[in-house]
Design a protein around this motif. Structure first.
Motif: not given
Ligand SMILES: NC(=O)c1ccc[n+]([C@@H]2O[C@H](COP(=O)([O-])OP(=O)(O)OC[C@H]3O[C@@H](n4cnc5c(N)ncnc54)[C@H](O)[C@@H]3O)[C@@H](O)[C@H]2O)c1
Length: 326
Positions: A6, A32, A51-53, A92, A96
């Motif tokens: 990531t 992202d 995104s990690t989200h 974040n 995240g």
């Protein structure tokens, strides 16, 4: 192994991608591009603009790419910005990472190598700093990293098959040995790239924050580690976590302290260019000295840094010169 990186389009993550490829792993990146640059991602890696989200999409990537372990670099990491916009950092970095771990557990990917920071220690009286020192982060950025450390320990407690390696970096510097990638944040808050840019391009003019600390020359002392040494340690930690199924916490630093004025002098000597600078007041929350003990990772994983301060400066300068020519 199949490794998900990531933040693989960022400074440190892009070096991890190249060095994992060199070590014969299949590398998949999610980023992202909030602060990263897609150009920095080696073309041999698989890239997802994600995104990690995005928990469901991340779970799908973990499953489709048959990922064995995650190296988690994605985060916001500007201390001043975290003071001005704490919720942006809590969202974040903490949320995240929570979503990423949730996706990992759901996809049965049970190893994470996590980028923590010396900022979790805050101001310490005893140098060098050992991993057992009490944690007292002094800004929201450091608090988010400490919270993620706690999250990883809690998840390991609840799911003992889930393993983590928490790596607390001191000041990371230098560039890949061929000069193809390096550190170029905007804004850049790190000393070495700023000294080099000021030497090579004469702008922006360098600012030295505080020359009245209780140190030998009055400027603040930090511990610098070459990004390639840092990634060597990540790869050792990866094997330890996956082969020996162990979770642990390690400092990554050189165990040597250099003052801001030492760095300026070393840059002048390495590049043979004088560096002009202005002296400014100390910044709030900047400790006088941060030096790592790396005894624990040397004993457990036989890791110690091999690249000198001059190599950090010369490689970073090579990267900037290449960019300037491009
Ligand atoms: N640079 C240092 O000296 C240092 C020191 C201590 C710790 N760290 C930690 O190392 C890690 C990498 O630092 P860096 O200097 O390479 O930073 P960087 O900003 O260059 O890289 C971070 C990358 O993560 C991406 N990203 C951010 N949030 C994301 C999200 N939610 N989902 C997907 N991608 C996201 C960004 O686009 C960027 O490519 C960070 O976790 C940082 O806190 C860095």
């Amino acid at each position: 192994m199949n490794i998900l990186v990531t933040g693989g389009a960022g400074y440190i993550g892009s070096h991890a991608v190249k060095m994992l490829l060199e070590d014969d792993h299949h590398v998949v990146v999610i980023d992202d591009l909030s602060t990263g640059d897609k150009q920095a991602v080696d073309e041999r890696a698989v890239f997802y603009n994600l995104s990690t989200h995005e928990e469901q999409a991340v779970k799908q990537v973990l499953t489709d790419e048959k990922i064995d372990a995650v190296m988690h670099f994605a985060a916001f990491s500007l201390v001043n910005e975290s003071v001005a916009h704490p919720l942006k950092y809590y969202h974040n970095n903490i949320e995240g990472t929570r979503a990423l771990i949730q996706a990992m557990v759901a996809a049965n990917v049970l190893t994470m190598i996590f980028s923590s920071t010396a900022a979790v220690y805050g101001e310490q009286k005893t140098m060098p700093i050992k991993e057992t020192a009490p944690l007292s982060p002094s800004n929201p950025y450091g608090i988010t990293k400490k919270t993620i450390e706690d999250m990883l320990k809690d998840v390991h407690q609840a799911h003992p098959a889930f393993n983590y390696m928490i790596l607390r970096y001191f000041n990371v510097a230098g560039a890949y040995h061929d000069g193809s990638i390096g550190e170029n944040h905007d804004p850049e808050t790190h000393l070495i790239p700023n000294v080099i840019k000021s030497a090579l391009f004469k702008k922006p003019k360098l600012k030295v924050f505080g020359t009245d600390y209780d140190t030998t020359d009055g400027s603040a002392i930090r511990d610098y580690i070459h990004v390639e040494d840092l990634i060597d340690a990540h790869i050792k930690a990866l094997y330890e976590a996956t082969t020996n199924k162990r979770s642990d916490i390690y400092n990554l630093g050189s165990a040597k302290g250099y003052s801001v004025l030492d760095i300026i002098k070393a840059t002048e000597e390495t590049l043979k260019i004088p560096v002009d600078y202005d002296i400014k007041a100390r910044r709030a929350g900047d400790p006088a000295m941060l030096i790592a003990s790396h005894d624990k990772i040397f004993q457990d994983l036989n890791w110690q840094p091999t690249r000198s301060l001059n190599t950090m400066i010369a490689s970073a300068a090579q990267y900037f010169k290449k960019r300037d020519d491009a």
